[in-house]
Enzyme design. Structure first.
Site, PDB file in Angstrom:
ATOM      1  N   LYS A 104      -4.045  24.340  23.014  1.00 34.68           N
ATOM      2  CA  LYS A 104      -4.337  24.789  24.053  1.00 34.68           C
ATOM      3  C   LYS A 104      -4.299  26.379  24.314  1.00 34.68           C
ATOM      4  O   LYS A 104      -5.131  26.728  24.974  1.00 34.68           O
ATOM      5  CB  LYS A 104      -3.513  24.081  25.262  1.00 34.68           C
ATOM      6  N   ARG A 130       1.722  23.177  31.446  1.00 28.19           N
ATOM      7  CA  ARG A 130       1.077  22.179  30.550  1.00 28.19           C
ATOM      8  C   ARG A 130       1.898  22.292  29.069  1.00 28.19           C
ATOM      9  O   ARG A 130       1.980  23.612  28.732  1.00 28.19           O
ATOM     10  CB  ARG A 130      -0.250  22.266  30.502  1.00 28.19           C
ATOM     11  N   GLY A 142       1.129  11.345  24.651  1.00 33.71           N
ATOM     12  CA  GLY A 142       2.635  10.928  24.534  1.00 33.71           C
ATOM     13  C   GLY A 142       3.620  12.086  25.187  1.00 33.71           C
ATOM     14  O   GLY A 142       4.762  11.876  25.409  1.00 33.71           O
ATOM     15  N   MET A 153       4.575  15.759  27.553  1.00 38.61           N
ATOM     16  CA  MET A 153       4.396  15.850  28.779  1.00 38.61           C
ATOM     17  C   MET A 153       3.127  16.159  29.498  1.00 38.61           C
ATOM     18  O   MET A 153       2.513  16.928  28.727  1.00 38.61           O
ATOM     19  CB  MET A 153       5.328  16.842  29.499  1.00 38.61           C
ATOM     20  N   ARG A 196     -11.267  22.291  23.566  1.00 41.44           N
ATOM     21  CA  ARG A 196     -11.057  21.811  22.294  1.00 41.44           C
ATOM     22  C   ARG A 196     -11.930  21.108  21.604  1.00 41.44           C
ATOM     23  O   ARG A 196     -12.925  20.852  22.107  1.00 41.44           O
ATOM     24  CB  ARG A 196      -9.548  21.099  22.500  1.00 41.44           C
ATOM     25  N   HIS A 206       4.033  -7.946  -0.156  1.00 41.23           N
ATOM     26  CA  HIS A 206       3.123  -8.743  -0.809  1.00 41.23           C
ATOM     27  C   HIS A 206       1.768  -8.863  -0.237  1.00 41.23           C
ATOM     28  O   HIS A 206       1.001  -8.649  -0.517  1.00 41.23           O
ATOM     29  CB  HIS A 206       3.698 -10.112  -1.392  1.00 41.23           C
ATOM     30  N   ARG A 263      -5.085  -5.847 -12.321  1.00 48.31           N
ATOM     31  CA  ARG A 263      -3.672  -6.682 -12.295  1.00 48.31           C
ATOM     32  C   ARG A 263      -4.121  -7.974 -13.045  1.00 48.31           C
ATOM     33  O   ARG A 263      -4.708  -8.886 -12.262  1.00 48.31           O
ATOM     34  CB  ARG A 263      -3.135  -6.737 -11.098  1.00 48.31           C
ATOM     35  N   ARG A 320      -4.131  -3.560 -16.644  1.00 45.97           N
ATOM     36  CA  ARG A 320      -2.587  -3.449 -16.744  1.00 45.97           C
ATOM     37  C   ARG A 320      -2.294  -4.952 -17.541  1.00 45.97           C
ATOM     38  O   ARG A 320      -2.554  -5.965 -16.934  1.00 45.97           O
ATOM     39  CB  ARG A 320      -2.084  -3.263 -15.630  1.00 45.97           C
ATOM     40  N   GLU A 354       6.265   4.667 -13.537  1.00 49.17           N
ATOM     41  CA  GLU A 354       6.759   4.121 -12.262  1.00 49.17           C
ATOM     42  C   GLU A 354       8.391   4.126 -12.132  1.00 49.17           C
ATOM     43  O   GLU A 354       8.855   3.545 -11.014  1.00 49.17           O
ATOM     44  CB  GLU A 354       6.487   2.854 -12.004  1.00 49.17           C
ATOM     45  N   SER A 410      -0.685   6.534 -15.583  1.00 49.03           N
ATOM     46  CA  SER A 410      -1.042   6.054 -14.320  1.00 49.03           C
ATOM     47  C   SER A 410       0.009   5.928 -13.265  1.00 49.03           C
ATOM     48  O   SER A 410       0.987   5.176 -13.738  1.00 49.03           O
ATOM     49  CB  SER A 410      -1.911   4.819 -14.121  1.00 49.03           C
ATOM     50  N   GLY A 442       2.484   4.817 -11.089  1.00 43.56           N
ATOM     51  CA  GLY A 442       2.673   3.571  -9.967  1.00 43.56           C
ATOM     52  C   GLY A 442       3.501   4.118  -8.797  1.00 43.56           C
ATOM     53  O   GLY A 442       4.858   3.747  -8.918  1.00 43.56           O
ATOM     54  N   ASN A 484       4.366   3.056  -5.880  1.00 39.57           N
ATOM     55  CA  ASN A 484       4.982   2.108  -4.799  1.00 39.57           C
ATOM     56  C   ASN A 484       6.278   2.047  -5.721  1.00 39.57           C
ATOM     57  O   ASN A 484       7.497   2.203  -5.323  1.00 39.57           O
ATOM     58  CB  ASN A 484       4.190   0.773  -5.212  1.00 39.57           C
ATOM     59  N   ASP A 485       6.461   1.537  -7.071  1.00 38.41           N
ATOM     60  CA  ASP A 485       7.780   1.507  -7.596  1.00 38.41           C
ATOM     61  C   ASP A 485       8.341   2.753  -7.773  1.00 38.41           C
ATOM     62  O   ASP A 485       9.697   2.750  -7.734  1.00 38.41           O
ATOM     63  CB  ASP A 485       7.591   0.902  -9.020  1.00 38.41           C
ATOM     64  N   CYS A 516      -2.169   4.882  -8.945  1.00 39.70           N
ATOM     65  CA  CYS A 516      -2.772   3.540  -8.644  1.00 39.70           C
ATOM     66  C   CYS A 516      -1.685   2.888  -7.700  1.00 39.70           C
ATOM     67  O   CYS A 516      -2.018   1.726  -7.331  1.00 39.70           O
ATOM     68  CB  CYS A 516      -3.053   2.610  -9.980  1.00 39.70           C
ATOM     69  N   TYR A 537      -7.896  11.244 -11.305  1.00 42.35           N
ATOM     70  CA  TYR A 537      -8.474  10.326 -10.357  1.00 42.35           C
ATOM     71  C   TYR A 537      -7.355   9.670  -9.426  1.00 42.35           C
ATOM     72  O   TYR A 537      -6.041   9.954  -9.910  1.00 42.35           O
ATOM     73  CB  TYR A 537      -9.380   8.860 -10.961  1.00 42.35           C
TER      74      TYR A 537
END
Lengths: 888, 888
Positions: free
Chosen positions: B23, B93, B102, B104, B337, B455, B561, B617, B745, B764, B766, B768-769, B831, B851
């Protein structure tokens, strides 16, 4: 230049163990020393490696080189391989860098066939000797090269003796031996479908391949794994001209040690047999003579041998284990090596050698295997009784020592039985923290599931209690009050005996003897302490453990697990109230009950440690470990706690985690419930103040926040700890310093150690968890599938027992470097199970940790391993500066 | 030089967003552009950071600087703060770098008190205006600074109106307003216990602190977490001289967009109210005029505004969202803005701006938020109907879209209900792989436990099915056929509606509408594809998913998978036979049954992908996932399989793991049972050969071995794969290339990537793991305790949703570097779930992966995020070379 794969003995020397194997290097060295060694050549360990690279074939250039050296040997000996007129016979022996039982044994008399044997008979004028040698050769060759067991030939010897009506081998004559050769060859053909190989060069070739093959047999792999020998080393093959101890009454063969391998006494010790070949000495068919008796039979040979033995001991500066043969009154040395010895002998020899100025203290330090010390500190089975016993099953040797007692299936039963004076073996599917008291009451612990770092194993080692873990052969029928091992039924109350050093399980009672520590132990360990630069602390949770640790030489406590105190019967109710509390207020009320108990524990520990540093870890395990999991137990606890079954059940379910190891534990508990950390910080600081006031000891508690992976979470909890600690100190009338640090047990902690060091005044590597996370292995589950990994040679050591330097070690090094970047004087230690493993201790010394911490019983091992690491470091410095040995 | 914490508007410019907030920077920029902006000054974001460093106080030097700048403002405006004769009033402001709801809100008219209001009344000759402003100020200040809710004052307005018998605010006169001021002040004192602050400097100071405080209120933290805004940014404070839209009939205030924010239409769009202050426009009490109507009321002002709007849009090269005030016929700009817009508008505006040559394609690419695309691809609730609905609970927005249907508690029930034409919401404690078919049959999935990567969440996103996960408010009474949310009982068969984009759960049916994709989407995405260098693949397990992925722009499959195929009803019996097999022979027999099914799947996938790369895999999950866990299910399966209950129970128990995530899975399965890998390799290669023969497509299957942490284990399994593959190829009459690679992973895989790359032709990630292991968090368990981490500001984002660049990212970079060292052309991809997260995609672009692969529905998001990452990279290059913008 192409690689040289074969060396004459005269081309090598004692420093070439890597290339020539231990046996070959020592044969070369003895040759260089001018000792009477039958000449020969060595096919190198690199040829073995090449053999595996070439898909288990011997490359043509290596084949050519072997035959070139065979020619050289023919020239030296003046004999021709395969020539019946003047035949050269050879022995073929394996020889790896480290002595390795389980590998291929010796083949003697190689080069014999139907023609050559006749030549020998004529040349020696001794047809019995010739045919005896031939039948031995067929037996040995069939056994180790062709997989026709040696013992399967014995039936024919028995038959020939029976036909003749005699009982002793020596009563068989040349014709009998000839008959045996015929029978052996026929049997061989029957078993294998082809004739026994008669071409000496084929025999030689097959024998060499058999040696290479034996490098990868199951026994050798298992031995390497147990002894941390890499499979990449390979074995050499020694081809040596034969000399004969079985040529008649002026021939013989024997083995001897320069000192007594059982006691360490400085006196030649050995046995020999006249008119025999090597195998007869160990076979036990005839009773051998002691080496002293040689003095009477052949005094010159004896004197010559004593002289050689002394020279060899002086040369190698260690007790030697030698093989020799006497052929027609002439002495030949067939082998020398540093002799294996008991731990008692090892200590005595090490101390004596220094006192005799044979070697330096540094060199002596390397002469005792740290793991050997273990047996000094635990009860052992009576050796005579043990020889008679036969194990009924085998589990993992999870905590050393020997124990016998009555089988109990529950911790409660164990406690009751122990109170009434019974010795108990607690036998469970697996143990859990609730079993602690029962485990402490037991002589030994036996579990069906779990590996070397399972709960049972870790706790037992900590307690110094014998434990055999993960014995999958056991089928539990707990409800019915018995278990089965194969067809054997063992009921609750039956006696069994456990050997925690081998994993063996025995039926009935085998008497145990307390280990005795000789005076040499103290002398030797004092040298180790002088030499080492790495400090050794102990993991101890109680004043009793702490006292014990100090006695065993611990210089502090590296890990005091506060949760172990929480499991005590008089405390767990308050812990459970805390867990069930629905508000911070109620939780604080429960914690207030725990505060005086924790404070008292810490006071006891601080006193026991007499001002030595103590690292106390804040509450670590997931809370569900404090609640029962089975429905019946929940019901009875609910009644006890006067809450509804449903309420307790709901809490138990809410605390359930799919992967507790990756769950709500460690610092995460304190993030959720900072009041727990506050109570513990208060207990620690108040205890330190009280003990300081009472004893005047300077106490600097080290408060350790576990499992941090992010600076902000560490800071969040640390702020509660320091606020509490500073307040308690300010309210007291004494000054007190304290440290706050963290454990490095998550890969992310190691990766962001520079950041964590902004808040942490010390790091303690929790390499159990770090190994779990780095490999993605649960220590409770991995034993099951790691077995395939050993069999398939993917892993050679258990990463939970020996630190994985490639992966986990790299994280440790990274964390050390990053941590010191931020805080150059950061205190670094390790408190995982690895702290008691010699190879891991060496790694810790090399990355520059300040201390290792291990269970009290392993403290002497760690002290010695730390000293050895330092000696090896000095040796490396000497090597770089071309100093041949550490100066006397 | 000491830090400068305050800037006049004229000292700043539009590039200073970081320091001045969005602002403030734009106010400065408009000032520089000569636009009519009421002057003021900006307290920087650094002052906010400093405020927190100083334990939430404003340092004296900053205080002094603020008053120095207040003096400057007095000089510019010719008015004096707090002077009743000639008072300066200001607005306060917040203004952070990114727009952040959220935080002020505005405080207008600050500087008023009982004396100043009288001065204003006299100066403007408008007492009603003066007292209206005063009462508004009291309300706003109380609300945002003193935590007395604005709405709690409304009762007094109602009372005054009632007393007077009127209904509209405008019907209240100056005395009424004066009376209200009195009532407001009394109420304030009653609520707070002290008088409303009358000293203008105190008011200013409290307001500034309130802005700083609001940076860390719960709503702001939650918003930052959802939008990846770091808490370290801080907010600026804008202090601006007031202008008045409520000064009479020639005054007014309004908001406008240079283009339609709903449709993107290129036409000024906005609303205004005469004789009003900003809040009235949005409050909805009076119906505002459309911006067109200003043309009639005040044509000059309208023309001036249109001109300014056009200039601003040209200047910022984007649609602007502006606030303005007209004071006595004079136009003032209060804010501009880049305007928020719907995804439809965003796409149209981006395409139009390029066509109008206002900006380059590269710049246009940055104008659409990748996550916004999500709503284009899933059904949504009818917006009118949604407005009327009230959520009964909220879970995690686990998979976007809207769904309504009948509650079913089991996968079986869902399948049956769906077959009979019902729409189903599958509602479960948590889902497991056995539920796959039921999940596929459902419109939406609701779970009580589990996080964003549970899951249910992962599978639902893969399927593109709406999912709300981890709604802890639900109390399940599954056996009794209902669940409770608070007091509301929902029975099986009742209708509920889920919003997977917000996590909201509604009772009953809310109609859904299919998303419509405008033509601009295609144009825009084609530009994104031209620009990006990072490839985008999809995670797809079936030919149907694969087809879908291609339609959404996937350039290959990054993760197929194979185990998902194993759960099919017609296959799982063979899988279970394989698990129960007691010998390799029996296991092979079961695998033989699976072979043709797997081959057929792969054929379908290869065909659907039309020659694009496909990474398959090998079997990954622990085997226990294929067996039932509950006693009843075990009993019925045993009967079905014609084996004893005990035998099956025993297998289930033997497969039990304490921490399955760290257990017997991934490559470890193949080490134990290489025949599984052999069967899968055969199925893959045979399928590729068949499809190549049938279609002529060049197919190069990528066979991926999961969870390797050590080269030797990778090699062990790879050798079986290549042996099988080479044999199958040799026996066929076609040539076929294939690749074998691994997933990274485990931390150890990253640490030893140089070694792994010797065997792996591709990596690749992984993630997540890798995130689980690096943090030591189980994704199934961590949601429970991570909530505290967000509240306590330890974490700002979910490491499972957005890649942790500090820890996990470092391992990824390390693995890339090490992998390329060994194999410069190694193919690198990701992946994990992160592949569809824009910030993580940018990270992947920056570390140079080839990729990313994500669930099909996220492919467009990833394509756009990849293009944006590339554009930002180009912009950075331009910046380094002092090129002001990417050339048109």
């Amino acid at each position: 230049m192409s690689t040289k794969y074969v060396y004459m003995f005269s081309e090598g020397n004692g420093t070439m163990r890597e290339l020539l194997g231990g046996k070959g290097a020592n044969l070369a060295e003895m040759t260089n020393l001018g000792m009477p060694v039958p000449q020969g050549f060595i096919i190198t360990t690199e040829a073995c490696t090449r053999y595996y690279e070439d898909n288990e074939t011997i490359a043509p250039e290596i084949e050519a080189e072997i035959f070139e050296y065979l020619k050289k040997l023919e020239k030296i000996t003046g004999k021709i391989f395969g020539d019946p007129e003047n035949p050269l016979l050879v022995s073929v022996r394996s020889g790896s860098r480290a002595s390795m039982p389980g590998m291929m044994d010796t083949i003697l008399n190689l080069g014999l066939n139907d023609e050559v044997v006749e030549g020998i008979a004529k040349l020696t004028d001794n047809p019995r000797f010739a045919y005896d040698s031939y039948r031995r050769f067929i037996q040995m060759f069939s056994d180790v090269v062709m997989e026709v067991p040696k013992s399967s030939f014995e039936q024919f010897i028995d038959k020939v003796k029976a036909d003749k009506g005699v009982t002793e081998d020596l009563e068989l004559d040349a014709d009998d031996m000839k008959r045996l050769v015929g029978m052996f060859k026929a049997y061989f053909k029957e078993m294998k479908g082809f004739d026994f190989p008669t071409e000496p060069k084929d025999q030689l070739f097959e024998a060499v391949k058999a040696v290479f093959r034996s490098w990868n047999n199951q026994r050798a792999i298992a031995y390497r794994r147990m002894n941390d020998i890499p499979s990449s080393w390979g074995t050499a093959v020694n081809i040596q001209a034969m000399v004969y101890g079985n040529m008649g009454v002026t021939s013989g063969t024997g083995v001897a040690f320069t000192r007594n391998p059982s006691t360490g006494e400085n006196k030649l010790y050995g046995e020999f047999l006249m008119n025999a070949q090597g195998e007869d000495v160990v076979a036990g068919v005839r009773t051998p003579n002691t080496i002293d008796q040689l003095k009477e039979i052949m005094p010159d040979v004896y004197d010559q041998f004593v002289d050689i033995a002394q020279k060899l001991e002086n040369h190698y500066r260690d007790m030697q284990d030698m093989e020799f043969t006497i052929e027609n009154g002439k002495l030949y040395m067939l082998q020398t090596r540093n002799g294996k010895r008991t731990v008692h002998a090892a200590l005595k020899i090490a101390v004596d050698l220094v006192n005799e100025k044979m070697c330096t203290r540094e060199e002596a330090i390397l002469k005792v295997e740290p793991k050997q010390l273990d047996t000094l500190l635990h009860p052992q089975f009576d050796t005579v009784a043990l020889k008679k016993a036969k194990p009924i099953a085998k589990g993992l040797p999870a905590s050393p020592g020997a124990a016998c007692g009555k089988v109990c299936f529950s911790a409660e039963a164990a406690i009751v039985a122990a109170k009434t004076g019974n010795k108990v073996i607690l036998t469970r599917l697996e143990t859990s923290p609730e079993d602690i008291e029962g485990m402490a009451a037991s002589e030994g612990i036996l579990t069906v599931r779990g590996g070397m770092t399972s709960h049972a194993a870790v706790v037992a080692r900590g307690m110094g209690t014998c434990c055999v873990a993960g014995c999958g052969e056991i089928m539990m029928h707990e409800a019915a009050g018995y278990f089965m091992i194969g067809d054997i039924k063992i009921s609750e109350g039956d006696y069994i005996s456990l050997d925690g050093s081998t994993g063996n399980i025995y039926l009935g009672q085998i008497p145990t003897v307390d280990a005795s520590v000789s005076g040499d132990f103290g002398t030797f360990m004092s040298w180790a302490d002088e030499i080492r630069t790495l400090n050794v602390r102990a993991n101890a949770d109680t004043p009793r453990d702490a006292e014990h640790a100090v006695k065993l030489g611990a210089e502090g406590i590296g890990l005091c697990r506060t949760e172990h105190m929480f499991f005590d019967a008089d405390r767990i109710p308050a812990v459970r109230q805390m867990i069930m509390a629905k508000s911070e207020e109620k939780r604080r009320a429960a914690l207030d009950k725990l505060l005086p108990m924790q404070r008292e524990d810490f006071e006891g520990i601080f006193k026991a440690m007499g001002g030595r540093p103590v690292t106390i870890r804040l509450l670590d395990p997931p809370l569900h470990e404090f609640l029962p999991q089975e429905d019946d137990d929940i019901r009875s606890l609910a009644a006890e706690m006067d809450i509804s079954y449903e309420e307790l059940r709901e809490t138990v379910e809410a605390l359930h985690e799919f992967n507790p190891m990756l769950g709500h534990r460690g610092v995460r508990l304190a993030v959720t419930y900072p009041e727990i950390a506050e109570m513990q910080a208060r207990a620690i600081i108040e205890a330190a103040i009280n003990v300081k006031k009472e004893t005047g000891l300077e106490i600097v508690p080290e408060i350790m926040i576990p499992l941090a992976g992010e600076k902000k979470e560490l800071k969040y909890v640390k702020d509660f700890v320091t606020a509490t600690a500073d307040k308690v100190i300010a309210e007291s009338d004494v000054e007190l310093e304290y440290l706050v640090g963290t454990m490095i047990e998550l890969p992310r902690a190691a990766l962001t150690a520079d950041d964590l060091a902004k808040e942490a005044e010390f790091f303690s590597f929790g390499t159990n968890d770090l190994t779990q996370m780095t490999f993605g292995f649960s220590r409770d589950d991995s034993a099951k599938f790691l077995e395939s990994y050993y069999i398939k040679k993917i892993f050679e050591t258990d990463p939970f027992a020996r630190i994985d330097q490639t992966g986990v070690g790299r994280l440790v090094e990274m964390a050390c470097t990053l941590g010191r970047q931020t805080r150059p004087d950061i205190k670094l230690g390790i408190c995982g199970e690895h702290g008691g493993d010699p190879a891991s201790v060496e790694f810790c010394h090399n990355v520059g940790l300040d201390y290792v911490s291990c269970s009290p019983f392993r403290v002497p091992i760690a002290r010695l391993a730390a000293a050895q690491a330092r000696v090896r470091e000095i040796m490396e410095i000497c090597r770089i500066h071309n100093i041949p040995r550490i100066p006397l």
